[in-house]
Design an enzyme around this catalytic site. Sequence first.
Site, short mmCIF file in Angstrom:
data_model
loop_
_atom_site.label_atom_id
_atom_site.label_comp_id
_atom_site.label_asym_id
_atom_site.label_seq_id
_atom_site.Cartn_x
_atom_site.Cartn_y
_atom_site.Cartn_z
N TYR A 117 5.90 -1.26 0.42
CA TYR A 117 5.25 -0.55 -0.36
C TYR A 117 5.22 -1.25 -1.69
O TYR A 117 6.42 -1.66 -2.08
CB TYR A 117 5.98 0.83 -0.58
N TYR A 156 8.59 -0.47 9.19
CA TYR A 156 9.67 -0.85 8.27
C TYR A 156 10.94 -0.41 8.81
O TYR A 156 10.83 0.76 9.25
CB TYR A 156 9.19 -0.80 6.90
N ARG A 166 10.56 3.04 10.73
CA ARG A 166 9.38 4.04 10.77
C ARG A 166 8.25 3.30 11.59
O ARG A 166 7.81 2.29 11.36
CB ARG A 166 8.89 4.29 9.36
N HIS A 169 2.18 3.78 9.75
CA HIS A 169 1.71 5.12 9.21
C HIS A 169 0.87 5.04 8.00
O HIS A 169 1.28 4.08 6.98
CB HIS A 169 2.41 6.46 9.34
N HIS A 171 -0.12 7.64 4.72
CA HIS A 171 -0.04 9.10 4.03
C HIS A 171 -1.35 9.54 3.67
O HIS A 171 -2.02 8.52 3.07
CB HIS A 171 0.86 8.97 2.93
#
Length: 248
Positions: A117, A156, A166, A169, A171
Amino acid sequence: MPHNDDTRFVPRDRNWHPPAHAPGYKTSVARSPRQALVSLVAPTRSELAGPDFTRLRLGPHDNDLLLNFREDPALAGTAGLPIGERILLFGRVVDQFGKPVPQTLVEMWQANAGGRYRHKKDRYLAPLDPNFGGVGRCLSDADGWYRFRTIKPGPYPWPNDVNSWRPAHIHVSVMGPSISTRLITQMYFEGDPLIPLCPIVNTLRDPEAVATMTGRLDMARSRSMDCLAYRFDLVVRGAVQTYFENQG
């Protein structure tokens, strides 16, 4: 989300939602409430009023993550484009009766193709992409449709246990008629082998809840020699509601 006709309200099944205290998802232990929740019977005017998004001025590339972090969107060809698999994310925002929710703000944010991110606290060793910001927004149209162009995020690691990862995905947030009705979920990609291994996913008791958060490959909407498309509909209330993580 509120509906003008309260007689058609379908209460959600709270057994469908995960428990607030789920030891397998370790951060839930510290942040789960220790006392019974307080129910607010009558929301106040400030909770029900606005904002009105019909006059929101969006930029030309707000829903195009291939271009909205590019220093010069007018660059030709692939110069300055983010690295990764190009995809389209689209779907409809509807209520439990299939009625569209028009002119509502849909926002999304995600990791880059390497699984990192653009956030100062993200210390994963994957590199940042200088041409990818990882955020976008749009308004649903009169029929409830929304659309984003982006790249497929990477999985990640995260420190839930020795080797937790995870799944890939995105959000997604849908605002509704007021701040108090904002709903947030995650879209996973069908067929990802990490989905059943994820401690967060495994807090859900019902596989159907996980299915509501799974984007489906849509080859009819995919673009030849360009990008694949994933459809992710958002059902904002009722018995067939999408699972939203802030509605436990």
